[in-house]
Design a protein around this motif. Structure first.
Motif, mmCIF file in Angstrom:
data_model
loop_
_atom_site.group_PDB
_atom_site.id
_atom_site.type_symbol
_atom_site.label_atom_id
_atom_site.label_comp_id
_atom_site.label_asym_id
_atom_site.label_seq_id
_atom_site.Cartn_x
_atom_site.Cartn_y
_atom_site.Cartn_z
ATOM 1 N N TYR A 115 0.815 -1.213 0.000
ATOM 2 C CA TYR A 115 0.000 0.000 0.000
ATOM 3 C C TYR A 115 0.852 1.267 0.000
ATOM 4 N N LEU A 118 2.238 2.844 -3.230
ATOM 5 C CA LEU A 118 1.295 3.424 -4.179
ATOM 6 C C LEU A 118 1.315 4.952 -4.161
ATOM 7 N N SER A 119 1.773 5.540 -3.055
ATOM 8 C CA SER A 119 1.707 6.995 -2.902
ATOM 9 C C SER A 119 3.075 7.663 -2.752
ATOM 10 N N ARG A 126 7.453 4.884 -7.007
ATOM 11 C CA ARG A 126 6.025 4.650 -6.860
ATOM 12 C C ARG A 126 5.618 3.384 -7.626
ATOM 13 N N LEU A 135 -2.042 5.185 -9.336
ATOM 14 C CA LEU A 135 -3.387 4.704 -9.071
ATOM 15 C C LEU A 135 -4.258 5.840 -8.559
ATOM 16 N N ASN A 137 -7.130 7.665 -6.213
ATOM 17 C CA ASN A 137 -7.398 7.599 -4.776
ATOM 18 C C ASN A 137 -8.419 6.504 -4.458
ATOM 19 N N ASP A 139 -8.784 3.634 -6.101
ATOM 20 C CA ASP A 139 -8.098 2.335 -6.173
ATOM 21 C C ASP A 139 -7.217 2.111 -4.945
ATOM 22 N N LYS A 140 -6.534 3.158 -4.509
ATOM 23 C CA LYS A 140 -5.668 3.035 -3.323
ATOM 24 C C LYS A 140 -6.515 2.763 -2.076
#
Length: 247
Positions: A115, A118-119, A126, A135, A137, A139-140
């Motif tokens: 997780y 992803l950000s 990333r 991705l 927001n 999807d995250k």
């Protein structure tokens, strides 16, 4: 009379056999190699709709329906986190591999590596890395919610109606979820872009879209980690059968 029956009976058997053998077969729009295996994907009941025995709950995240397609499309691509490349030892093409290599922390979901990457602010660190888009927001949040719920391999019977299929509301969302991660942006995998109707129609007409989705002989399997759900394959197949309209 007995001899006459013995002469006619084999002929009757032949007629019955031919009637059975001539039942309707799947017809493909495109140029599928005749040596390819037949499409055996069907929906339960044979009426174009599924028989739901285990309904989906809107409060639960179902791995097979939501999480796996997302990770396969966005992360388990060649050169990244597929079984062959296994970048940094991470493979994201199946539940077992995701659980084993994704550094998932059920007791601290937001700190799970699958997780947190992803950000990341650095586009190269990333997931997915540049030039792929980050991705959304939504999807995250889906990935995080799945971990918060125990990162379980939940499945359910999603409603599947293959009788009324439209490109914008049915087909494009499927291809966006299953294929766009690899086949979009400035450097799409295999130089194959599947983001617009015109791009998708090009591969429908050649037969390669259906061949790849069916994982048929002579075509590059898509998605590579495993086939789409039977319902999604049936929707794409029926859309192609009806002329692959931009509706």
């Amino acid at each position: 009379m007995k001899n006459h029956f013995l002469i006619i009976f084999p002929s009757l058997l032949l007629v019955v056999f031919l009637l059975i053998a001539c039942k309707e077969e799947y017809v493909y729009t495109g140029k599928l190699n005749p040596d390819n295996p037949k499409d055996t994907t069907t929906t339960t009941g044979g009426t174009g709709t599924t028989v739901i025995t285990k309904p989906c709950s809107p409060d639960s995240v179902y791995f097979e329906q939501s999480v796996l397609p997302l990770l396969r499309s966005q992360c388990a691509s060649p050169g990244c986190h597929d079984a062959a490349s296994r970048k940094e030892g991470v493979i994201l093409d199946s539940y077992a591999n995701i659980l084993k290599t994704g550094n998932i922390r059920v007791n601290s979901p937001a700190n799970s590596k699958i997780y947190t990457v992803l950000s990341k602010s650095d586009p190269e660190e990333r997931m997915p890395p540049a030039p792929n888009s980050a991705l959304s927001n939504t999807d995250k949040a889906l990935i995080l919610k799945w971990i918060q719920q125990g990162a379980k391999n939940l499945t359910c019977d999603a409603a599947c109606d293959t009788t009324q299929i439209a490109f914008k509301t049915n087909i494009q969302p499927i291809l966006d979820a299953q294929c766009k991660g690899c086949h979009s942006g400035t450097s799409p995998s295999g130089k194959i872009a599947l983001t617009t109707y015109a791009e998708i129609k090009k591969y429908v007409d050649s037969g390669s879209l259906l061949g790849s989705i069916l994982h048929a002989k002579g075509y590059i399997a898509m998605p590579q980690g495993g086939k789409m759900a039977a319902c999604e394959i049936a929707k794409v197949r029926n859309w192609i059968r009806k002329g692959a309209l931009n509706n």
